[in-house]
Motif scaffolding. Structure first.
Motif, mmCIF file in Angstrom:
data_model
loop_
_atom_site.group_PDB
_atom_site.id
_atom_site.type_symbol
_atom_site.label_atom_id
_atom_site.label_comp_id
_atom_site.label_asym_id
_atom_site.label_seq_id
_atom_site.Cartn_x
_atom_site.Cartn_y
_atom_site.Cartn_z
ATOM 1 N N SER A 9 0.842 -1.191 0.000
ATOM 2 C CA SER A 9 0.000 0.000 0.000
ATOM 3 C C SER A 9 0.880 1.245 0.000
ATOM 4 C CB SER A 9 -0.936 0.001 1.204
ATOM 5 O OG SER A 9 -0.197 -0.062 2.393
ATOM 6 N N SER A 10 0.267 2.372 -0.332
ATOM 7 C CA SER A 10 0.990 3.632 -0.389
ATOM 8 C C SER A 10 1.276 4.123 1.030
ATOM 9 C CB SER A 10 0.171 4.667 -1.151
ATOM 10 O OG SER A 10 -0.995 4.986 -0.424
ATOM 11 N N PRO A 11 2.215 5.055 1.187
ATOM 12 C CA PRO A 11 2.491 5.585 2.531
ATOM 13 C C PRO A 11 1.290 6.266 3.175
ATOM 14 C CG PRO A 11 4.260 6.162 1.029
ATOM 15 C CD PRO A 11 3.179 5.529 0.203
ATOM 16 N N GLU A 12 0.441 6.901 2.366
ATOM 17 C CA GLU A 12 -0.758 7.536 2.922
ATOM 18 C C GLU A 12 -1.718 6.500 3.492
ATOM 19 O OE1 GLU A 12 0.054 8.115 -0.411
ATOM 20 O OE2 GLU A 12 1.190 9.937 -0.040
ATOM 21 N N GLN A 13 -1.867 5.381 2.789
ATOM 22 C CA GLN A 13 -2.754 4.325 3.274
ATOM 23 C C GLN A 13 -2.181 3.651 4.522
ATOM 24 O OE1 GLN A 13 -5.873 3.444 2.403
ATOM 25 N NE2 GLN A 13 -5.744 5.304 1.179
ATOM 26 N N ARG A 14 -0.870 3.482 4.567
ATOM 27 C CA ARG A 14 -0.261 2.907 5.772
ATOM 28 C C ARG A 14 -0.477 3.822 6.959
ATOM 29 N NH1 ARG A 14 4.198 1.236 2.230
ATOM 30 N NH2 ARG A 14 5.198 3.190 2.789
ATOM 31 N N PHE A 15 -0.334 5.138 6.758
ATOM 32 C CA PHE A 15 -0.577 6.094 7.835
ATOM 33 C C PHE A 15 -2.041 6.074 8.266
ATOM 34 C CE2 PHE A 15 -2.079 10.317 9.069
ATOM 35 C CZ PHE A 15 -1.370 10.465 10.251
ATOM 36 N N ALA A 16 -2.946 6.018 7.303
ATOM 37 C CA ALA A 16 -4.380 6.013 7.632
ATOM 38 C C ALA A 16 -4.753 4.764 8.412
ATOM 39 C CB ALA A 16 -5.210 6.108 6.349
ATOM 40 N N LYS A 17 -4.237 3.625 8.012
ATOM 41 C CA LYS A 17 -4.548 2.383 8.721
ATOM 42 C C LYS A 17 -3.933 2.357 10.110
ATOM 43 C CE LYS A 17 -5.030 -0.335 4.537
ATOM 44 N NZ LYS A 17 -4.496 -1.430 3.724
ATOM 45 N N LEU A 18 -2.692 2.803 10.215
ATOM 46 C CA LEU A 18 -2.033 2.820 11.519
ATOM 47 C C LEU A 18 -2.704 3.803 12.466
ATOM 48 C CD1 LEU A 18 0.332 1.892 13.310
ATOM 49 C CD2 LEU A 18 1.619 3.815 12.386
ATOM 50 N N SER A 19 -3.021 4.988 11.985
ATOM 51 C CA SER A 19 -3.660 5.977 12.861
ATOM 52 C C SER A 19 -5.096 5.573 13.208
ATOM 53 C CB SER A 19 -3.628 7.357 12.209
ATOM 54 O OG SER A 19 -4.384 7.371 11.016
#
Length: 91
Positions: A9-19
Motif C-alpha cells: 500500500s501507499s504511505p498515505e494508506q499505511r498512515f491512515a490504517k495505523l492511525s
C-alpha cells in the motif's frame, strides 16, 4: 527477495490504517465504555472492568483497519460508530 510492489500500500494508506487502529481504535473503545457506563445503572462497575476490557477491545479494533483496502474508510466507519454511540448516550 523483496515483496512485489503491486501488493504494497501507499504511505498515505499505511498512515491512515495505523492511525485508525491506534488512535481511532482507542477512542472508539473508550467511547463504547463511556456509553456502557451511562446505560448501566452503576458506572463504577464499568470503570473496574474497563481496566482490562478497554485494552482487549482496543487491540481488536487495532487490527480491523488492516482488513480494509482503504484506511480512510476505516476512519469513516470508526467516526460514524463513535458519533452514533454518543448520540445514543444522550437519549
Amino acid at each position: 527477495m523483496p515483496a512485489n510492489s503491486k501488493h504494497l500500500s501507499s504511505p498515505e494508506q499505511r498512515f491512515a490504517k495505523l492511525s485508525a487502529g491506534l488512535l481511532g481504535g482507542y477512542l472508539l473503545s473508550a467511547t463504547l465504555h463511556y456509553v456502557l457506563g451511562i446505560w448501566l445503572g452503576n458506572p463504577a462497575y464499568v470503570v473496574v472492568t474497563s481496566i482490562y476490557s478497554l485494552y482487549l477491545v482496543w487491540m481488536l479494533l487495532f487490527i480491523v483497519p488492516y482488513l480494509f483496502t482503504n484506511g480512510w474508510k476505516a476512519w469513516a466507519y470508526y467516526l460514524g460508530i463513535m458519533l452514533a454511540l454518543l448520540l445514543l448516550s444522550t437519549l
